[in-house]
Structures are given as structure tokens and as C-alpha cells.
Design a protein around this motif. Structure first.
Motif, PDB file in Angstrom:
ATOM      1  N   ASP A 134     -26.241 -42.843 -50.386  1.00 19.00           N
ATOM      2  CA  ASP A 134     -25.200 -44.189 -50.149  1.00 19.00           C
ATOM      3  C   ASP A 134     -23.784 -43.576 -49.493  1.00 19.00           C
ATOM      4  OD1 ASP A 134     -27.012 -45.410 -51.287  1.00 19.00           O
ATOM      5  OD2 ASP A 134     -26.000 -45.984 -53.063  1.00 19.00           O
ATOM      6  N   LYS A 135     -23.099 -44.202 -48.791  1.00 19.11           N
ATOM      7  CA  LYS A 135     -21.801 -43.925 -48.086  1.00 19.11           C
ATOM      8  C   LYS A 135     -20.983 -45.186 -48.215  1.00 19.11           C
ATOM      9  CE  LYS A 135     -23.106 -39.912 -46.204  1.00 19.11           C
ATOM     10  NZ  LYS A 135     -22.775 -38.643 -46.463  1.00 19.11           N
ATOM     11  N   HIS A 136     -19.818 -44.755 -48.076  1.00 18.17           N
ATOM     12  CA  HIS A 136     -18.650 -45.589 -48.179  1.00 18.17           C
ATOM     13  C   HIS A 136     -18.332 -46.226 -46.396  1.00 18.17           C
ATOM     14  CE1 HIS A 136     -14.548 -47.101 -47.979  1.00 18.17           C
ATOM     15  NE2 HIS A 136     -14.678 -47.369 -49.376  1.00 18.17           N
ATOM     16  N   ILE A 137     -17.754 -47.208 -46.249  1.00 14.24           N
ATOM     17  CA  ILE A 137     -17.982 -47.491 -44.814  1.00 14.24           C
ATOM     18  C   ILE A 137     -17.077 -46.391 -44.091  1.00 14.24           C
ATOM     19  CG2 ILE A 137     -16.844 -49.071 -43.185  1.00 14.24           C
ATOM     20  CD1 ILE A 137     -18.100 -51.205 -44.925  1.00 14.24           C
ATOM     21  N   SER A 138     -16.006 -46.124 -44.621  1.00 16.63           N
ATOM     22  CA  SER A 138     -14.959 -44.963 -44.022  1.00 16.63           C
ATOM     23  C   SER A 138     -15.788 -43.727 -43.649  1.00 16.63           C
ATOM     24  CB  SER A 138     -13.588 -44.840 -44.816  1.00 16.63           C
ATOM     25  OG  SER A 138     -14.017 -44.253 -45.935  1.00 16.63           O
ATOM     26  N   GLY A 139     -16.733 -43.288 -44.628  1.00 15.47           N
ATOM     27  CA  GLY A 139     -17.433 -42.036 -44.493  1.00 15.47           C
ATOM     28  C   GLY A 139     -18.407 -42.225 -43.169  1.00 15.47           C
ATOM     29  N   LEU A 140     -19.024 -43.267 -43.324  1.00 13.51           N
ATOM     30  CA  LEU A 140     -19.876 -43.805 -42.096  1.00 13.51           C
ATOM     31  C   LEU A 140     -19.329 -43.680 -40.770  1.00 13.51           C
ATOM     32  CD1 LEU A 140     -21.993 -46.693 -43.429  1.00 13.51           C
ATOM     33  CD2 LEU A 140     -22.833 -44.511 -42.935  1.00 13.51           C
ATOM     34  N   ALA A 141     -18.067 -44.085 -40.792  1.00  9.04           N
ATOM     35  CA  ALA A 141     -17.249 -44.248 -39.493  1.00  9.04           C
ATOM     36  C   ALA A 141     -16.900 -43.096 -39.146  1.00  9.04           C
ATOM     37  CB  ALA A 141     -15.975 -45.251 -39.620  1.00  9.04           C
ATOM     38  N   ARG A 142     -16.443 -41.866 -39.987  1.00  8.29           N
ATOM     39  CA  ARG A 142     -15.994 -40.667 -39.918  1.00  8.29           C
ATOM     40  C   ARG A 142     -17.326 -39.815 -39.459  1.00  8.29           C
ATOM     41  NH1 ARG A 142     -13.173 -40.391 -43.729  1.00  8.29           N
ATOM     42  NH2 ARG A 142     -14.590 -39.833 -45.314  1.00  8.29           N
ATOM     43  N   GLU A 143     -18.275 -40.060 -40.017  1.00  5.64           N
ATOM     44  CA  GLU A 143     -19.507 -39.256 -39.450  1.00  5.64           C
ATOM     45  C   GLU A 143     -19.719 -39.619 -37.891  1.00  5.64           C
ATOM     46  OE1 GLU A 143     -22.828 -37.943 -41.878  1.00  5.64           O
ATOM     47  OE2 GLU A 143     -21.720 -38.556 -43.772  1.00  5.64           O
ATOM     48  N   ILE A 144     -19.857 -40.960 -37.601  1.00  8.28           N
ATOM     49  CA  ILE A 144     -20.192 -41.126 -36.585  1.00  8.28           C
ATOM     50  C   ILE A 144     -19.157 -41.104 -35.383  1.00  8.28           C
ATOM     51  CG2 ILE A 144     -21.067 -43.146 -35.117  1.00  8.28           C
ATOM     52  CD1 ILE A 144     -22.511 -44.365 -37.783  1.00  8.28           C
ATOM     53  N   GLY A 145     -17.966 -41.262 -35.907  1.00  3.90           N
ATOM     54  CA  GLY A 145     -16.941 -41.112 -34.664  1.00  3.90           C
ATOM     55  C   GLY A 145     -16.582 -42.551 -34.236  1.00  3.90           C
ATOM     56  N   ILE A 146     -16.440 -43.367 -35.310  1.00  7.43           N
ATOM     57  CA  ILE A 146     -15.902 -44.672 -34.831  1.00  7.43           C
ATOM     58  C   ILE A 146     -14.964 -45.332 -35.734  1.00  7.43           C
ATOM     59  CG2 ILE A 146     -18.100 -45.443 -33.358  1.00  7.43           C
ATOM     60  CD1 ILE A 146     -19.210 -46.715 -36.088  1.00  7.43           C
ATOM     61  N   SER A 147     -14.404 -46.439 -35.376  1.00  7.88           N
ATOM     62  CA  SER A 147     -13.233 -46.778 -36.511  1.00  7.88           C
ATOM     63  C   SER A 147     -14.039 -47.715 -37.354  1.00  7.88           C
ATOM     64  CB  SER A 147     -12.337 -47.753 -35.709  1.00  7.88           C
ATOM     65  OG  SER A 147     -13.154 -48.884 -35.338  1.00  7.88           O
ATOM     66  N   VAL A 148     -13.326 -47.700 -38.676  1.00 12.85           N
ATOM     67  CA  VAL A 148     -13.696 -48.446 -39.884  1.00 12.85           C
ATOM     68  C   VAL A 148     -14.162 -50.186 -39.643  1.00 12.85           C
ATOM     69  CG1 VAL A 148     -13.317 -49.135 -42.072  1.00 12.85           C
ATOM     70  CG2 VAL A 148     -12.749 -46.774 -41.246  1.00 12.85           C
ATOM     71  N   PRO A 149     -13.252 -50.590 -38.953  1.00 19.01           N
ATOM     72  CA  PRO A 149     -13.697 -52.059 -38.494  1.00 19.01           C
ATOM     73  C   PRO A 149     -14.842 -52.071 -37.789  1.00 19.01           C
ATOM     74  CG  PRO A 149     -11.100 -51.689 -38.192  1.00 19.01           C
ATOM     75  CD  PRO A 149     -11.839 -50.258 -38.551  1.00 19.01           C
ATOM     76  N   VAL A 150     -15.080 -51.292 -36.539  1.00 16.77           N
ATOM     77  CA  VAL A 150     -16.235 -51.318 -36.048  1.00 16.77           C
ATOM     78  C   VAL A 150     -17.715 -50.735 -37.008  1.00 16.77           C
ATOM     79  CG1 VAL A 150     -17.582 -50.070 -34.030  1.00 16.77           C
ATOM     80  CG2 VAL A 150     -15.162 -50.794 -33.737  1.00 16.77           C
ATOM     81  N   ALA A 151     -17.444 -49.875 -37.612  1.00 12.55           N
ATOM     82  CA  ALA A 151     -18.346 -49.512 -38.490  1.00 12.55           C
ATOM     83  C   ALA A 151     -18.718 -50.539 -39.402  1.00 12.55           C
ATOM     84  CB  ALA A 151     -18.125 -48.074 -39.401  1.00 12.55           C
ATOM     85  N   ALA A 152     -17.820 -51.438 -39.893  1.00 10.80           N
ATOM     86  CA  ALA A 152     -17.978 -52.517 -40.900  1.00 10.80           C
ATOM     87  C   ALA A 152     -18.837 -53.585 -40.102  1.00 10.80           C
ATOM     88  CB  ALA A 152     -16.713 -53.188 -41.488  1.00 10.80           C
ATOM     89  N   LYS A 153     -18.378 -53.847 -38.998  1.00 10.29           N
ATOM     90  CA  LYS A 153     -19.423 -55.016 -38.144  1.00 10.29           C
ATOM     91  C   LYS A 153     -20.655 -54.515 -37.741  1.00 10.29           C
ATOM     92  CE  LYS A 153     -15.232 -56.889 -35.322  1.00 10.29           C
ATOM     93  NZ  LYS A 153     -14.948 -56.959 -34.085  1.00 10.29           N
ATOM     94  N   HIS A 154     -21.166 -53.136 -37.499  1.00 12.32           N
ATOM     95  CA  HIS A 154     -22.381 -52.656 -37.836  1.00 12.32           C
ATOM     96  C   HIS A 154     -22.994 -52.802 -38.922  1.00 12.32           C
ATOM     97  CE1 HIS A 154     -22.500 -51.286 -33.557  1.00 12.32           C
ATOM     98  NE2 HIS A 154     -21.411 -50.629 -33.702  1.00 12.32           N
TER      99      HIS A 154
END
Length: 181
Positions: free
Chosen positions: A38-58
Motif C-alpha cells: 500500500d502507498k499514499h497518493i503522494s508516494g505514488l506520485a513521487r515514484e512515478i514522477g507526476i503531480s499528486v492531483p494527476v496521481a489522484a485522478k489516475h
């Protein structure tokens, strides 16, 4: 082979949601990362190299397809993969065959009528070690239940559904063990 993903089947939020979810490399990357835990959305965004709002939409698209779930701990939201739904989706692409056999036919004989089967005697049991040239460890379920009989022992006396499964290495947990010296 017949593949049926119903529009409003409830399976993974419906076919259109599922195919939308897996049509993005970013969302596939999110699923790959979540397969590690499990990951926090900010952690996902950081690992993929996208913004938190974009990660949240995905993540919302993946949630709609029921491939991930949000776990709330107070104000913190953790995202986790729903592996059973991923496996359920993949099951829809299994090859389906219908065959008619005489009463008392063994599962091994039924299998041989639809596929090339290689068996090996291991101790007092006969094990299937390859089907159609694919080596591996195979198990089967009859009407959704595992049997304690080998393929040559199991015989048919009524109409049944057999699911033949090759166990593939799917790592549930990976431990990196270091020895203290």
C-alpha cells in the motif's frame, strides 16, 4: 474461445471501466508499484514522477474499475491493490472447451482428449508436469472445489466444470533476509 466482459456486470466496475483503467501506462505503473504494498497518493506520485492531483485522478479511474481500494486511517488515505479482482478479470480469458465423455472416464483421459499432456509418476501419485508443452505445477478444481485425488484417480459420474490451473510464480511476499555478522 469466448470472452465475455459484460457492460454492467459488476465485475471490476464493468468492462468499459476496466479497459479504461488498464489502457494507461501510468495506471499500469501504479498497479505495479502497489503490488509491492500500500502507498499514499503522494508516494505514488513521487515514484512515478507526476503531480499528486494527476496521481489522484489516475487512482480514481483504478478505483472505479475496482482494481484498487482506498484505506482510511484518520486523515491519511492509503491505496492498495485488489489482487483478487485482477485475477478475476484474467480468468475471463481462460480457454473454454466442452467435451463429452463416458461415465467413469478419468480426468487424465479427458485432458488428453483436448490437450497434449505429459505426466510423471512421483511416489505413488501421477502428476501432470506439462500441458501443450508448458512445463509447470498444475492443480485442478471440480465445480469450484479442489480435489484430493490425482488426475488419473478422479473419474466423472456427472456433469461438472473442471478448472485446470497452472500455478505461476506470483510473489505474495518477498523477504530480503540479511544475516547479522
Amino acid at each position: 474461445m469466448v470472452v465475455s466482459v459484460m457492460k454492467n456486470s459488476g465485475m471490476n466496475g464493468g468492462g468499459e471501466n476496466l479497459f479504461k483503467a488498464i489502457s494507461s501506462d501510468t495506471r499500469l505503473s501504479i498497479l505495479e508499484i502497489l503490488s509491492e504494498g500500500d502507498k499514499h497518493i503522494s508516494g505514488l506520485a513521487r515514484e512515478i514522477g507526476i503531480s499528486v492531483p494527476v496521481a489522484a485522478k489516475h487512482v480514481k479511474v483504478l478505483e472505479k474499475a475496482k482494481l484498487v481500494e482506498r484505506k482510511k486511517f484518520g486523515n491519511t488515505h492509503m491505496i492498495g491493490i485488489k489482487l483478487n479482482n485482477v485475477y478475476s478479470f484474467l480468468d475471463h480469458f481462460a480457454e473454454n472447451r466442452r467435451l463429452e465423455v463416458e461415465e467413469g472416464t478419468s480426468l487424465l483421459e479427458a485432458l488428453k482428449s483436448v490437450t497434449a499432456v505429459e505426466v510423471r509418476k512421483m511416489g505413488d501419485r501421477v502428476k501432470v508436469v506439462a500441458t501443450d508443452g508448458e512445463e509447470g505445477f498444475y492443480v485442478y478444481e471440480v465445480d469450484g472445489k479442489f480435489s484430493d485425488k490425482t488426475v488419473d484417480e478422479y473419474t466423472f459420474y456427472e456433469d461438472t466444470i473442471v478448472e485446470w490451473k497452472k500455478l505461476i510464480p506470483i510473489t505474495k511476499k518477498r523477504l530480503f533476509v540479511n544475516i547479522k555478522r
